[in-house]
Design an enzyme around this catalytic site. Sequence first.
Site, short mmCIF file in Angstrom:
data_model
loop_
_atom_site.label_atom_id
_atom_site.label_comp_id
_atom_site.label_asym_id
_atom_site.label_seq_id
_atom_site.Cartn_x
_atom_site.Cartn_y
_atom_site.Cartn_z
N SER A 121 0.83 -1.21 0.00
CA SER A 121 0.00 0.00 0.00
C SER A 121 0.85 1.25 0.00
O SER A 121 0.34 2.34 -0.22
CB SER A 121 -0.91 0.01 1.22
OG SER A 121 -0.15 -0.15 2.39
N HIS A 143 -2.28 -2.98 -6.30
CA HIS A 143 -2.80 -2.57 -4.99
C HIS A 143 -4.31 -2.77 -4.94
O HIS A 143 -5.06 -2.04 -5.58
CB HIS A 143 -2.42 -1.09 -4.76
CG HIS A 143 -2.77 -0.57 -3.42
ND1 HIS A 143 -2.88 0.77 -3.15
CD2 HIS A 143 -3.04 -1.19 -2.24
CE1 HIS A 143 -3.19 0.95 -1.88
NE2 HIS A 143 -3.30 -0.23 -1.32
N GLU A 155 -5.17 -0.48 -8.08
CA GLU A 155 -4.23 0.57 -8.47
C GLU A 155 -2.99 -0.15 -9.04
O GLU A 155 -2.40 -1.00 -8.36
CB GLU A 155 -3.86 1.37 -7.21
CG GLU A 155 -3.35 2.76 -7.44
CD GLU A 155 -3.16 3.51 -6.10
OE1 GLU A 155 -3.03 2.88 -5.04
OE2 GLU A 155 -3.11 4.76 -6.16
N ASN A 193 -3.46 6.33 -1.24
CA ASN A 193 -3.10 6.70 0.12
C ASN A 193 -2.53 8.11 0.23
O ASN A 193 -2.53 8.70 1.31
CB ASN A 193 -2.13 5.66 0.71
CG ASN A 193 -2.91 4.44 1.14
OD1 ASN A 193 -4.01 4.55 1.69
ND2 ASN A 193 -2.38 3.25 0.90
N1 3HC Z 1 -15.66 -9.57 2.52
C1 3HC Z 1 -16.55 -9.80 1.57
N2 3HC Z 1 -17.70 -9.11 1.44
C2 3HC Z 1 -17.96 -8.17 2.34
C3 3HC Z 1 -17.08 -7.88 3.39
C4 3HC Z 1 -15.88 -8.64 3.47
N3 3HC Z 1 -14.97 -8.44 4.42
N4 3HC Z 1 -17.60 -6.88 4.14
C5 3HC Z 1 -18.77 -6.55 3.57
N5 3HC Z 1 -18.99 -7.32 2.50
C6 3HC Z 1 -20.11 -7.26 1.58
C7 3HC Z 1 -21.37 -7.73 2.26
O1 3HC Z 1 -21.51 -9.13 2.15
C8 3HC Z 1 -22.44 -6.99 1.45
O2 3HC Z 1 -22.68 -7.68 0.25
P1 3HC Z 1 -24.11 -7.62 -0.48
O3 3HC Z 1 -24.35 -6.20 -0.88
O4 3HC Z 1 -23.93 -8.53 -1.63
O5 3HC Z 1 -25.10 -8.10 0.52
C9 3HC Z 1 -21.76 -5.67 1.09
O6 3HC Z 1 -20.35 -5.89 1.23
C10 3HC Z 1 -22.18 -4.56 2.01
O7 3HC Z 1 -21.91 -4.97 3.33
P2 3HC Z 1 -22.77 -4.61 4.60
O8 3HC Z 1 -24.20 -4.44 4.18
O9 3HC Z 1 -22.48 -5.58 5.68
O10 3HC Z 1 -22.18 -3.26 5.13
P3 3HC Z 1 -22.01 -1.88 4.42
O11 3HC Z 1 -23.09 -1.58 3.46
O12 3HC Z 1 -21.76 -0.95 5.53
O13 3HC Z 1 -20.65 -2.02 3.56
C11 3HC Z 1 -18.35 -1.87 3.29
C12 3HC Z 1 -19.46 -2.42 4.15
C13 3HC Z 1 -18.37 -2.51 1.92
C14 3HC Z 1 -17.05 -2.23 4.01
C15 3HC Z 1 -18.54 -0.31 3.14
O14 3HC Z 1 -18.71 0.26 4.42
C16 3HC Z 1 -17.39 0.38 2.47
O15 3HC Z 1 -17.29 0.38 1.25
N6 3HC Z 1 -16.50 1.01 3.27
C17 3HC Z 1 -15.33 1.70 2.76
C18 3HC Z 1 -14.25 0.68 2.50
C19 3HC Z 1 -13.01 1.33 1.99
O16 3HC Z 1 -12.87 2.53 1.84
N7 3HC Z 1 -12.01 0.49 1.72
C20 3HC Z 1 -10.72 0.93 1.30
C21 3HC Z 1 -9.81 1.01 2.49
S1 3HC Z 1 -8.25 1.66 2.05
C22 3HC Z 1 -7.39 0.33 1.52
O17 3HC Z 1 -7.81 -0.83 1.54
C23 3HC Z 1 -6.03 0.64 0.99
C24 3HC Z 1 -4.95 0.35 1.97
O18 3HC Z 1 -3.74 0.58 1.29
C25 3HC Z 1 -5.00 1.16 3.24
#
Ligand code: 3HC
Length: 287
Positions: A121, A143, A155, A193
């Site tokens: 990352s 990424h 990415e 990031n």
């Molecule tokens: N694995 C697989 N599927 C998952 C999951 C996981 N860990 N967590 C959630 N899901 C799925 C659920 O099954 C659900 O699927 P569906 O729509 O088919 O039913 C869908 O995602 C939505 O989940 P929820 O209804 O439980 O919850 P939310 O609607 O609150 O969504 C979230 C959860 C998808 C995590 C959403 O809050 C989100 O998009 N958050 C932002 C995540 C983000 O920004 N990620 C990037 C982080 S930065 C990064 O990774 C880079 C690194 O370098 C730091």
Amino acid sequence: MAEIRSIVVIGAGQMGGGIAQVAATAGIAVKVLDAFPGAIDKCRGLHDKLLARAVEKGKMTQGDADAAKGRIGYLPIASLDVVSESDFVIEAIVEDAKVKRDLFAQLANATRAQILATNTSSISITEIAAAAGDAADRVIGMHFFNPVPVMKLVEVIKGLATSEKTTLRTIALATAMGKTPVPANDRPGFVSNRVLMPLINEAFYAWMEGVAEPAHIDEIMKLGCNHPMGPLRLADFIGLDTCVHIMDVLADGLNNDRYRACPLLKQLVAAGRLGDKTGRGVFEYGK
Ligand code: 3HC
């Protein structure tokens, strides 16, 4: 360009496990390696759970879920012997430059033509590639974002020596996995990031300076900017230690103190409040 039929994922943590699941679901044979048997068992358990949930929700047939599971080999080993049998290697181990450099030096010896992608990352692709010597042209940043099965973006980051062929094959794999590859250059934090972490850091400053309560900061960003999670909730989700680490990479790499991690963020890390993974970060989480 030959189709990518099999990949090796090194590291069975949250990211490696997610990458393996997405590839297998897309019809690609995957071997996922981790030296810790506990990590491999946990990864297999999570795949079983997530694929069963997809079937329950009617997003996948039982047959497709079984076929996806059948495409994944779980190997609780450190040996890299299997990499030479695959078309493509994705590294998703600990975010430590020395550990990654050592692994890429070994991968360069163990492979001839495979692409060697890193899911880092924040560590420089050029620096990781340098450890691969003559194989540096086959090293690239790939990424993924957490949770990998949900997030669309990959990415794609070229190091100084990355060849065009390596880039095209990486784009082809990301696309075959159902992701959207977007290019970025090998600068600290890449794009994701470089932009996301200062936003998260600023949310900690807003909290520290009493601009609003943490829950209110998040609510404002969710409802006002349409973010799926507020920045403080997202920081817990990513891991507060990871956020500090990436801010350090930005501050050092861009030689600018405006990227220094907020003291309050660092204090929570010092207290062992790392976010979801320790059950408490900015917020508290039940078991
Ligand atoms: N694995 C697989 N599927 C998952 C999951 C996981 N860990 N967590 C959630 N899901 C799925 C659920 O099954 C659900 O699927 P569906 O729509 O088919 O039913 C869908 O995602 C939505 O989940 P929820 O209804 O439980 O919850 P939310 O609607 O609150 O969504 C979230 C959860 C998808 C995590 C959403 O809050 C989100 O998009 N958050 C932002 C995540 C983000 O920004 N990620 C990037 C982080 S930065 C990064 O990774 C880079 C690194 O370098 C730091």
